[in-house]
Structures are given as C-alpha cells and as structure tokens.
Design an enzyme around this catalytic site. Structure first.
Site, PDB file in Angstrom:
ATOM      1  N   ASP A 483       0.837  -1.200   0.000  1.00  0.00           N
ATOM      2  CA  ASP A 483       0.000   0.000   0.000  1.00  0.00           C
ATOM      3  C   ASP A 483       0.870   1.248   0.000  1.00  0.00           C
ATOM      4  O   ASP A 483       0.557   2.240  -0.638  1.00  0.00           O
ATOM      5  CB  ASP A 483      -0.928   0.008   1.217  1.00  0.00           C
ATOM      6  N   GLU A 489       3.685   0.164   8.114  1.00  0.00           N
ATOM      7  CA  GLU A 489       2.616  -0.617   7.514  1.00  0.00           C
ATOM      8  C   GLU A 489       3.188  -1.389   6.326  1.00  0.00           C
ATOM      9  O   GLU A 489       3.533  -2.532   6.458  1.00  0.00           O
ATOM     10  CB  GLU A 489       1.468   0.302   7.099  1.00  0.00           C
ATOM     11  N   GLU A 763      -1.960   8.958  -0.927  1.00  0.00           N
ATOM     12  CA  GLU A 763      -2.998   8.070  -0.394  1.00  0.00           C
ATOM     13  C   GLU A 763      -4.369   8.746  -0.405  1.00  0.00           C
ATOM     14  O   GLU A 763      -5.369   8.139  -0.753  1.00  0.00           O
ATOM     15  CB  GLU A 763      -2.644   7.683   1.045  1.00  0.00           C
TER      16      GLU A 763
HETATM   17  C1  BGC Z   1      -3.892   1.082   3.788  1.00  0.00           C
HETATM   18  C2  BGC Z   1      -4.764   1.051   2.586  1.00  0.00           C
HETATM   19  C3  BGC Z   1      -5.633  -0.167   2.758  1.00  0.00           C
HETATM   20  C4  BGC Z   1      -6.540   0.185   3.896  1.00  0.00           C
HETATM   21  C5  BGC Z   1      -7.675  -0.746   4.133  1.00  0.00           C
HETATM   22  C6  BGC Z   1      -4.757   1.351   4.961  1.00  0.00           C
HETATM   23  O1  BGC Z   1      -4.073   1.476   6.146  1.00  0.00           O
HETATM   24  O2  BGC Z   1      -2.838   1.984   3.667  1.00  0.00           O
HETATM   25  O3  BGC Z   1      -4.252   1.377   1.401  1.00  0.00           O
HETATM   26  O4  BGC Z   1      -6.220  -0.679   1.636  1.00  0.00           O
HETATM   27  O5  BGC Z   1      -5.793   0.427   5.065  1.00  0.00           O
HETATM   28  O6  BGC Z   1      -8.165  -0.722   5.417  1.00  0.00           O
END
Ligand code: BGC
Length: 884
Positions: A483, A489, A763
């Site tokens: 992500d 993360e 994001e």
């Molecule tokens: C991520 C996202 C993800 C989402 C879903 C986030 O913390 O960065 O891109 O899809 O959580 O809960």
C-alpha cells in the site's frame, strides 16, 4: 518496425520476463519474438527443437499461431539440468525463418526435493526463545509503544555464518542457492554473490519461502575460499501492527540455508550445504536492523570475519534452527536491486538550523553517504516524504522511526549505506557531523521489474501525474505489492493491488511478480477458509478478523484475470483457480440470494466526502459495492473456467454472477435507471461491471455525467470508483466529461496533488491540504498507488493502446484528442513493441479532431485502428501512417 523478406526469431525466452536466470519449473513456458518480419506477418506454425547432451536434436511441431507462453513440449528438466532449445517459425504467407540461436535453459534446484542445506542459526541468537513478544493493547500511548518496540532491540542484530571451502581442481560450473529466515547477504570470499538486496523477500513464510540460485563459477578458482553470509531480521522478525498493537508474526532465530554445487572438470560433483560445521556469530558491525525502524552500524566493529584469511569473532559452531524445508520454492520474480542513483537537488536549512537534503523526488530506497570524522561520532540519517513548517514531516510515519545510524570508525573517508532496510523519502536530515564533512546520494531500491509501457502527452501536468504513477509503482513493488513504502505498515493490501494491477501491468512486466505474490495470497486464503485476506502476507493482528470484504478479498478473482488479459498467463490461472472459486463460494454463502449485504465493508475507501478518520464512510452504499463485486468476481471466475476448459464450473459461476446482477438491479436500480446511491462510484460500477439492463445503460451514463458536471468535474470516488469512472463516462458517450475530470486541479482531483508539487501519487486526495499543512488523519501517505489507477484509462484513451486479446495480441488503437493535442505511447508486449504517435489535425475540435497518426504493430499481432472520422480498420504488423 524493421521490415525484411524473411522472418527472424529475435528472441526466445524460457519462463516469465524478468524472472531469474535459473528457471523455476521443470516445464518452463517458451515465448519468442519475431523481428524483423515481412509486413503483416503472422505465424502459422513453428518447430521447437531441443538438443540433448549427446548432440542429438529432437524436434516438435508447434501447430499454432501463438508465440507467447507456450507450454514446454519436451521432457521435463531435472534439477541442475540444462536444456538447449531453439525455434524456427513459419508464416501463413509460407515464409520461414532460420532457427533461432540455441537458448540454454538452466535449472538449479527446483524445490524441496532438491534441497539438502539445513537451516542453521547462532546458539547466541536468543530471538527465537520468545513465543509471544511484549505487546501492548490497542490504543496504547506513543511512549508505551516506543518502549515496547525498544525492548526487543537486542534481538534485532545480525547473524554471520562462515565455512571454508577448498576447490581442489578446475571446475566447469558452480551454483550457489540460498535463503534465510530474515534477509540474507550471501558472500563468497566476503564479496556479495549477487546485486540482489532484501533476498529472499517477503512471502507467507509459514507456507512459502523462496530461494535464489546464482552462478559462482568465475569466483571459484582452484584454492581456498570462504562461503559467508550475513542474515538480518527483515520481515521475518519485524513487529507489525496497527493502533499501538505491535507484534511479531513469525518466531524463531535468524537462520540461513544454503547449498553450493561444484561441478569439477573431471566429472566429480561436490555439494556443500549449510550444517552444524559452519561457524556462526551474532557479533557484527550492524548492531540493529529493522525494516520500519532502520539500521545501526558501528563501523569501529568492522572486521574481516568473512574473508578467507579472517575468522569470525565470538564464533561457535552453528546450531540447527527450527524450519520446515517443505516450504522452499525457487524465486520466480526479479530481485530487488538499486535501480537508480539520484544526487541531492537542493540543500535546505530547517527551522532549528538542521541540514535537510532534498532529492527532488519522493522515492523508495536508502541514502549512501560519504563522511569523515573522529572515531565514535554518531551520524544520524532521518527520512521523510514531506516537510512540515520547513522541518521533516515524520508524523505520517507513525511508529516507523526510519532512522539509520552510523558510528564512525574514524579512518578517514567512510562510505556507508544501510544494507537490510529501505525507507520512503524525498527529504533526509543528516545530524551528528558538520554539513561539509558529509555528502549523500539516494539509491532507489525496488523489485527490478522490466519497464514496458510509456506515455507522454506534452501537457506538463498530465505528464507529471503519469510520472507520479510510475514512481508509485516503483516504490510499492518491493518483493510484494504494498500500500505504501514509508510508515509502519507497507503491507500487501489486496484492495490496493486489485485496483492498480491493470495500470502496473502496462507500465512494467509484473507477471512474475504478481504471480508469485498470488501464491502467498492463496496460502493465506486457505488458512482463512476461503476468505480472501485483506493483506498478504498476513500479519498477526486481530484488528481485522477474517472478514470477507468486497474489493479487497476480490483480489482473488481479479488479479489472476489481469495476468491473463495482459500476459496470457494460463499457468497462474491454473494455479489460482481454486483460490478464485473458493473466494466466490464464500460470497455465495454470505449472499445466498445474490445480494451481499453482510458484515463490515471497506467499500469505496477514501471517498473524498468521508471524514479523515473514517475513510470507509463513503457516499456509496457499501453493500451496493459488495454486490457489484460479487457479480464481477463470479463472472471472472466463470471466464477463467472457460479458458481452463472446465464447462461445469464455468456454468456455475456464470449463474452466480447472473444471480448477483439480478439482486443488484432488484435492490439498487429503480425503474427509471436511477441508482439508490446517486454517486459517481455507484454509476461507474453499474456501467463498468455490466450490471444494468441494456436499456438503462445510457441513462446511467447520462446521470453519471450530470453528477460529475454538477460537482465541477471534481472527483467523488474512492478506491473502488477511481479506476473505472473515466471508462464508464467514455463508454456512455461522455468522454469530454471524463477529460475535464482529469483536467481539473480543484480539490479533490487527480491534478490537485500535482499543483502541490507531488512527485508520487498520494494516499488521500488531500494528503496535503490547500494551506500546505499535512492532512491531520493519522493515515496519510504520500506514496500510495491506488488513486493512480486512472493511468490505465490514460494509456488506452490518450495513448491509444488497449488490449483486445490476451497479452495484447490484438490491440485497439483508439486515441482521442481533447486533453492534449498529441501523444506518444509505447508498449513492449510479449510479441514486440507497439507504438502510437499521434497529433491532432484540428485541435479546436477536441476529441473529434482528426488525427495524424503513426502506428507500429509488432509481428504476429494486429491492431484495430479506430480514428475519428473514419471507419475502424484492422491492420497487421508494420508501420502504418494515417493522415486525415
Ligand atoms: C492502507 C490502505 C488499505 C486500507 C484498508 C490502509 O491502512 O494503507 O491502502 O487498503 O488500510 O483498510
């Protein structure tokens, strides 16, 4: 496209593009390209030949016009076997090529059955003793979390291993294979055996652990040598978490497993494997290493412990580590490498006088510094994607310290880069030494995917947006599709890659990469009894219990079909079919009558109207999204079944898809074609996923256009609607509206971040607020690819390269002016390169402008050319010039 009277086989390849040299299957697929070739050349058949060790040649006729991902027609390869193969092609015009050059198809170990290296560890590595680790509950204070993470510092060092090897005669070949619990830097005589970083990468370690094989023949002259390795904790021992709750997912010591096969000229074969005769130590110059927290190195402790003449300090015989070798698989994806080095673009001074380096580009990688100072000086490197009030903006990193520390040896100029970590950053602050004693470059680090797709429009803002999408792909394809690459993360979030896979597939050959990741996805899914995981590899977290979530879990069905559409990857479809089907079966249980209206849904995540802290509170009904995805995943699964020749399954999933469509119409579509959620995403889903009765499609498109226009062409979509809203408008005759949507830079829009100087896709639509401050939401990254998924539409509608048949064997060339007066696009398909270069003859007509276009089509493919003001025509390979 060069022309010639005779076709020439320009390239023959075994396995997927970009995959490592040693094939990973005993039956690797074969792909060849024909270039040059006579114009319009199409293959009628081919002859594949294999030369055996005794020089005999066995020929197999390939009676098909297909030349991409052809099933291996010979006897399977054994481990360490090399096959020599070549191909000659015949055109449907009777033309024949000469045979291609012989291709050596080399296998190393192919699986656990070929592996005899034990997993070894240092007896002094205590990190495996904990079965649970200190963990504070959700909602812990920052201090508690930091203290908790620091409590494990001692466990996060390096283990070094060594073993002496004597080569007692000339050798013909030596192959070294290696893997680790952790990240391994494998060395021969203290020289890295490869330029790969972060090996063996991140996988669902309980089920799959990848090994790499390299050829070390050149490095093994007759005489004494030392096999050595450094193993860092990496993802294997990282503390993952959300909301203050951080835990390790995998437990056990840092461990190495390796095997070296030496083939002597006299026919002897010697295999040296990792075992308890190796020496191991936890003493190393790197005293701490973590993906999220960074690395610490004390250069005063540097030694020659892995050199032939040296010995390891504090060493003892290695001990066997607990490990299941059945998980071993050869890595099929390209390695992580340094792909670019960037100089500092500006040196800034922060509010407290600190020196901040600006690299001019938000990137993923590490710093390499050259520094001098007295022994014991600690140099501290901090990283951030943005500045806030002139200082590093580190709040969005949450609990990732992203800080590297070097203690100088004091030996003059010292050069250093952290070895086992990476950071997402544009800015770096270097403390501890005067600015004039240190210089730095940024090394860009990611999985080294072959770049295939390009688009330039000549419109600066659009080109910058497109570049941002490319950088987002680079930074987030680091052994798994993540992500984001910077905060605590960096997970393989499935919804993100599900929406972005088509875009990534044009820009880079991601087939080997995503196919490997799907193996992890399926393994995690099996543990969740069919529910598609929200991220894979899964981490130990109870925040998201195994909940089926539309658009995220749906990666199960979507991603394999993207690999089919873009790369004709039938093997992945075969391997993933059970995963696709079992996911749809789960939804069938949730939605027996076709309407999926249960459970928590992330749905149209990050809809711009959702409150910053509640990104799932979208304007589009989450169950409308869920039911739409049910219909789509079931339809994709039905299509996969048809391709795999499974008629019963095809019928079953087509029926489920139809049931979901009916439920969608019954529940969410009114008689006049209005949807119960009167939102961009709802209409985009209904149109793009083909959920409406034929008579309602146009009115839905008209309503979508109206909503967009009423909203002054600003974005009203989150993760779900963003990749499809432009297509839904274009398909219903509203291209001009789609174009204006991409043109606006008012918040929220694709171009707003560009106006704010973004160099990656953010994001959130507003990761930086108009006043220049960072969005207060704790989840604010500046490098997320999902919202960049509009680039797939750009490639097709501006660039004019859209796949009509698997692997782009047949392409739709339908570029339109309006956003730009000209564009150039190219795509290096498995068959060869497509190019489209167009210019508007009458730009004032916008999308209706006639176009001057030059279109290059590779051999054995065709293009349907659909330009304004002319009937579509289909052309074969060659260069085609169109003038209005
Ligand atoms: C991520 C996202 C993800 C989402 C879903 C986030 O913390 O960065 O891109 O899809 O959580 O809960």
């Amino acid at each position: 496209m060069p022309q010639s009277d005779r076709p020439v086989v320009a390239e023959l390849r075994a396995g997927r593009r970009g995959a490592p040299r040693f094939v990973t299957s005993s039956r690797p697929d074969l792909t060849w390209r024909v270039s040059p070739a006579p114009d319009g050349w199409r293959q009628a058949s081919a002859v594949l030949e294999r030369r055996t060790a005794d020089g005999r040649i066995r020929a197999v006729a390939h009676r098909s016009d297909e030349s991409a991902a052809i099933a291996w027609p010979f006897a399977p390869l054994g481990a360490y076997e090399t096959a020599h193969v070549r191909v000659a092609v015949q055109g449907d015009d009777g033309s024949r090529s000469a045979p291609s050059a012989w291709l050596a198809v080399e296998a190393g170990p192919l699986g656990p059955e070929d592996w005899s290296g034990a997993f070894i560890a240092s007896r002094d590595d205590r990190s495996g003793e904990k079965t649970t680790d200190p963990s504070v509950a959700h909602g812990a204070t920052a201090e508690e979390v930091r203290a908790d993470l620091a409590a494990d510092d001692a466990d996060r060092g390096i283990t070094r291993f060594r073993r002496n090897v004597t080569v007692d005669g000339p050798i013909t070949r030596a192959l070294l294979s290696y893997t680790a619990h952790g990240i391994v830097d494998m060395r021969l005589d203290d020289v890295p055996v490869s330029d790969d970083l972060l090996a063996p990468g991140w996988t669902a370690y309980d089920d799959r652990l990848l090994f790499r094989t390299v050829d070390v023949t050149e490095a093994l002259a007759v005489g004494p040598h030392t096999l050595g390795a450094r193993v860092a904790p990496g993802w294997f021992a990282e503390h993952y978490g959300f909301d203050g709750d951080f835990r390790r997912t995998w437990h056990g010591q840092r461990a190495l497993s390796a095997q070296l096969r030496i083939e002597y000229a006299d026919g002897r074969i010697e295999t040296i494997v990792s075992d308890e005769t190796w020496q191991a130590t936890i003493t190393d110059a790197i005293t701490f290493s973590s993906i999220y927290q960074g690395e610490r190195c004390d250069a005063r402790r540097t030694d020659d412990g892995l050199a032939v003449t040296g010995s390891l300090p504090d060493a003892a015989p290695a001990v066997a580590a607990d490990a299941d070798p059945a998980r071993l698989r050869p890595a099929d994806l390209p390695p992580v490498r340094v792909t670019e080095t960037r100089p500092v673009s500006a040196v800034l001074t922060g509010p407290d006088g600190e020196t901040i380096l600006d690299f001019g580009q938000n990137l993923v990688g590490r710093l390499r510094i050259t520094v001098s100072g007295p022994a014991g000086t600690e140099v501290v490197l901090r990283h951030a994607e943005v500045l806030e009030n002139g200082a590093l903006g580190t709040r969005p990193l949450r609990y990732a310290a992203a800080t590297d520390r070097l203690t100088l040896a004091g030996t003059g100029e010292e050069e250093w880069a952290p070895r086992f970590t990476f950071h997402g950053f544009r800015y770096a602050q270097i403390d501890g030494v005067p600015a004039d004693r240190v210089s730095a470059v940024a090394e860009v680090v990611h999985t080294d995917l072959p770049r295939t797709g390009f688009l330039t429009t000549g419109v600066a803002a659009l080109d910058r947006l497109h570049e941002n999408v490319v950088w987002g792909t680079r930074g987030n394809f680091v052994t798994v599709p993540t992500d984001c690459p910077q905060r605590d993360e960096r997970l393989g979030w499935t919804g993100d890659i599900q929406v972005f896979a088509p875009t990534a597939s044009f820009l880079f050959d991601v087939d080997a990469f995503l196919s490997s990741w799907l193996g992890d996805f399926a393994a995690d899914q099996a543990r969740l009894e069919g529910v598609g995981p929200l991220y894979s590899p899964m981490i130990d977290q109870d925040l998201f219990a195994p909940t089926p979530m539309a658009a995220w879990s749906d990666a199960a069905a979507v991603v394999p079909m993207v690999l089919w559409e873009r790369f004709r990857d039938r093997r992945t479809l075969e391997a993933q079919f059970a995963s696709m089907a079992s996911w749809v079966d789960v939804v069938e249980r949730e939605a027996p009558d076709g309407l999926w209206n249960t459970g928590m849904q992330l749905a149209d995540w990050l809809d711009p109207t959702a409150p910053p802290e509640r990104p799932f509170e979208a304007q589009t009904d989450p169950y409308l999204v869920a039911t739409a995805y049910y219909a789509r995943s079931a339809a994709l699964t039905a299509e996969a079944a048809r391709i795999l020749d499974e008629p019963e399954a095809a019928q079953r999933y087509a029926a489920l898809s139809e049931r979901a469509r009916e439920a969608f119409r019954r529940t969410y579509v009114s008689d006049d074609g209005r949807l119960s959620s009167d939102s961009q995403t709802a209409y985009a889903l209904a149109i793009a996923f083909d959920l409406l009765p034929a008579h309602a499609v146009q009115s839905a498109g008209d309503r979508l256009a109206e909503i967009v226009e009423e909203g002054r062409h600003r974005i009203g979509t989150g993760f779900v609607g963003t990749p499809i809203v432009s297509d839904a408008l274009t398909a219903t005759g509203h291209r001009a509206t789609a174009q204006r949507m991409l043109q606006t830079d008012e918040l929220p829009s694709w171009l707003y971040p560009v106006t704010q100087g973004a160099t990656t896709v953010w994001e959130r639509w507003d990761s930086v607020l108009p006043d220049g401050s960072i969005n207060p939401g704790e989840m604010t990254s500046f490098n997320h690819y999902a919202l960049g998924a509009v680039a797939d539409w750009m490639h097709r509608d501006i660039g004019g390269i859209a796949p009509l048949a698997p692997a782009y064997r047949r392409v739709l060339v339908r570029p339109r002016a309006g956003l730009t007066d000209s564009a150039r696009a190219s795509y290096d398909s498995l068959y060869g390169e497509f190019r489209v270069d167009w210019r508007a003859a009458r730009p004032e007509l916008g999308q209706d402008s006639p176009l001057e276009a030059t279109i290059v089509v590779p051999a054995n493919t065709s293009a349907v050319v659909d330009l304004p003001g002319a009937a579509p025509i289909e052309v074969g390979s060659g260069t085609h010039v169109f003038t209005p």
